[in-house]
Design a protein around this motif. Structure first.
Motif, PDB file in Angstrom:
ATOM      1  N   VAL A 259       0.862  -1.182   0.000  1.00  0.00           N
ATOM      2  CA  VAL A 259       0.000   0.000   0.000  1.00  0.00           C
ATOM      3  C   VAL A 259       0.898   1.232   0.000  1.00  0.00           C
ATOM      4  CG1 VAL A 259      -1.751   1.324   1.241  1.00  0.00           C
ATOM      5  CG2 VAL A 259      -1.839  -1.178   1.262  1.00  0.00           C
ATOM      6  N   ILE A 260       0.768   2.037  -1.023  1.00  0.00           N
ATOM      7  CA  ILE A 260       1.562   3.262  -1.144  1.00  0.00           C
ATOM      8  C   ILE A 260       0.758   4.413  -0.565  1.00  0.00           C
ATOM      9  CG2 ILE A 260       2.866   4.741  -2.702  1.00  0.00           C
ATOM     10  CD1 ILE A 260       3.740   1.777  -2.681  1.00  0.00           C
ATOM     11  N   ALA A 261       1.320   5.113   0.414  1.00  0.00           N
ATOM     12  CA  ALA A 261       0.617   6.234   1.039  1.00  0.00           C
ATOM     13  C   ALA A 261       1.106   7.558   0.472  1.00  0.00           C
ATOM     14  CB  ALA A 261       0.801   6.219   2.546  1.00  0.00           C
ATOM     15  N   TYR A 262       0.161   8.348  -0.034  1.00  0.00           N
ATOM     16  CA  TYR A 262       0.418   9.731  -0.435  1.00  0.00           C
ATOM     17  C   TYR A 262      -0.118  10.622   0.685  1.00  0.00           C
ATOM     18  CZ  TYR A 262       1.132   8.188  -5.338  1.00  0.00           C
ATOM     19  OH  TYR A 262       1.588   7.583  -6.490  1.00  0.00           O
ATOM     20  N   VAL A 263       0.766  11.318   1.369  1.00  0.00           N
ATOM     21  CA  VAL A 263       0.369  12.146   2.514  1.00  0.00           C
ATOM     22  C   VAL A 263       0.593  13.610   2.157  1.00  0.00           C
ATOM     23  CG1 VAL A 263       0.717  12.600   4.968  1.00  0.00           C
ATOM     24  CG2 VAL A 263       1.055  10.281   4.070  1.00  0.00           C
ATOM     25  N   GLY A 264      -0.476  14.405   2.131  1.00  0.00           N
ATOM     26  CA  GLY A 264      -0.380  15.797   1.704  1.00  0.00           C
ATOM     27  C   GLY A 264      -0.758  16.779   2.788  1.00  0.00           C
TER      28      GLY A 264
END
Length: 498
Positions: A259-264
């Motif tokens: 699972v790739i997390a994109y945290v913005g």
């Protein structure tokens, strides 16, 4: 804007404007340009001979055809030196050409795919569509008068090989999805903070989730308290606008554990809090949620492109405001991870909300992390407005991110991850302090976030200098640029092919 690809003779196509590419130093038009030149009785050749500067990069020269061919106007678009033409330059150039066509009040525009020498024609066609749509962007939500120039309704790409129409159509479809997602992120950044509140950010996320069937959860203040998100809550406590934490999941490969997390970062307005910013240019702090906007823009595209990869988007949203309830310099706060943080500067708030967001992403199963944020003025001082700064704890993961950035033309520069810098964020009364001072500020801010990633592969992207621009240049228009959106989309596409 409608898109079409056709195989046919350029001079015979009925349209308002044709954009013709002219290389610097090329005195005799060839290929499709030569065909148009012949139909215009050598008029293009005369202009090139008399005005050789028309081939310089970004130059536009308008020819009125007076019915000699199917187009009302021919726009000569200077490519610069052919040997220096890149995919990203082609993307930027078509933006210039399309704006020139809009000034001519063109509704239908025809162009061809320039030879970059470094990419397949279909790849270049995708870049042309991206540049055209991004270059025509206008933020007009609050304008009450009519536009000086009407919108272009249709872009046609003319090709010679009719057997490749399906390939071009697919490339153009992808280009449109990507460019519209960038423009979506730009809209989020350009809206004023009175509209783009944490709740409104969550509303936009819900709109994407509902339209494309993504899984969405939104934490409110009470949920954050239960999770122990002391860092995020500390930043939020000075504002009357309730904080929200958005978790949006795309499951493109549900059988895979990765699972790739994109945290913005989603600071919807940053006054600096008690450590108040100067009033000059504070209006620009409505864009301190550009990292969160980039993540939502990327998810909008990913949901349509459907790569075979699992992406988790986490966007912590709050304002950073001064008030009687605001957190203070000298406070000690406890993050979701359990680490304690001494607050030296309430204007170093982005790293605090990202700390809890990264911990939460890991709790939700993230196996790799990338955070994107308008984090530091120090990054702007160091890299200016052309490069985003990146820092990592994993070389392989960094290579994947920077490869995606290179493919899209978004420029990134690595900052050092050296343990010597960690001394600057050590506290004598807590585990960490939220500011390491001015020296190496972009590095210490990134490494602060890295303390919460632990051993999970992590890349931090600081877009403080690239998230907006004060002038029109290429496909970037004054205001939010949508920096990072294309990299995040490309990264998901690349990983989905593995």
């Amino acid at each position: 804007m409608e898109l079409e690809v056709i195989a046919g003779s350029l001079p015979e196509i009925l349209c308002d404007s044709i954009i013709i590419h002219v290389s610097e130093g090329a005195m005799i038009p060839g290929g499709t340009t030569g065909a148009v030149d012949k139909a215009l009785s050598g008029h293009i050749s005369e202009i090139i001979r008399d005005m050789p500067e028309c081939g310089k990069y970004g130059e536009t020269t308008v020819i009125h055809t007076f019915g000699a061919i199917g187009a009302k106007h021919v726009i000569l678009l200077g490519l610069g030196k052919q040997s220096e033409l890149t995919l990203d330059k082609a993307r930027a150039l078509i933006a210039v050409g399309m704006r020139a066509a809009r000034k001519l009040r063109a509704k239908t525009v025809v162009t061809t795919v320039p030879d970059t020498g470094v990419a397949e024609d279909c790849q270049t066609a995708q870049a042309v569509v991206e540049g055209a749509i991004m270059g025509l962007y206008r933020f007009k939500h609050y304008k009450t008068g009519k536009e000086d120039s009407p919108a272009i309704e249709k872009l046609v790409i003319a090709i010679q090989d009719g057997t490749k129409i399906d390939e071009y159509n697919e490339a153009m479809r992808l280009g449109k999805i990507i460019a519209e997602s960038v423009n979506y992120a730009r809209d989020l950044v350009n809206h004023p903070a009175q509209y783009m509140t944490p709740a409104k950010m969550a509303w936009h996320a819900a709109e994407i989730a509902q339209k494309y069937g993504l899984e969405l959860s939104v934490l409110d203040k009470e949920d954050m308290e239960k999770q122990g998100m002391g860092a995020l809550l500390a930043v939020a406590q000075g504002s009357v606008a309730a904080p929200k934490l958005i978790a949006l999941k795309y499951a493109g490969a549900p059988a895979k554990p990765e699972v790739i997390a994109y945290v913005g970062k989603g600071i919807t307005f940053d006054s600096g809090g008690i450590s108040l910013k100067p009033s000059q240019n504070m209006d620009e702090m409505k864009g301190d949620m550009a990292g969160g906007g980039a993540v939502l823009g990327a998810m909008l595209a990913i949901a349509q492109i459907k790569p075979k990869i699992n992406i988790l988007a986490v966007v912590p949203c709050t304002e950073n405001m001064p008030s009687g309830t605001a957190y203070r310099p000298g406070d000690i706060i406890t993050s979701m991870s359990g680490k304690t943080i001494e607050v030296l500067n309430t204007d170093a708030e982005g790293r605090l909300i990202l700390a809890d967001a990264i911990t939460y992403a890991q709790k939700l199963g993230a196996t790799k992390l990338i955070d994107i944020a308008t984090l530091t003025g120090a990054c702007v001082v160091g890299l200016g407005s052309f490069y985003s700064g990146v820092i990592t704890n994993n070389r392989e993961w960094l290579a994947a991110v920077t490869t995606a950035a290179w493919q899209t033309g978004e420029k990134m520069w690595e900052l050092p991850n050296d343990e010597a810098y960690l001394e600057q964020i050590k506290s004598s009364i807590a585990d960490l302090k939220n500011s390491g001072g001015r020296p190496g500020g972009a590095i210490t801010a990134g490494l602060f976030i890295g303390q919460f990633a632990g051993e999970t592969p992590w890349v931090h992207v600081d877009i403080a200098g690239t998230s907006d621009t004060d002038k029109n240049k290429g496909y970037n228009l004054k205001g939010g640029t949508g920096a990072g959106v294309r990299t995040l989309i490309q990264l998901a596409a690349n990983l989905g092919r593995l």
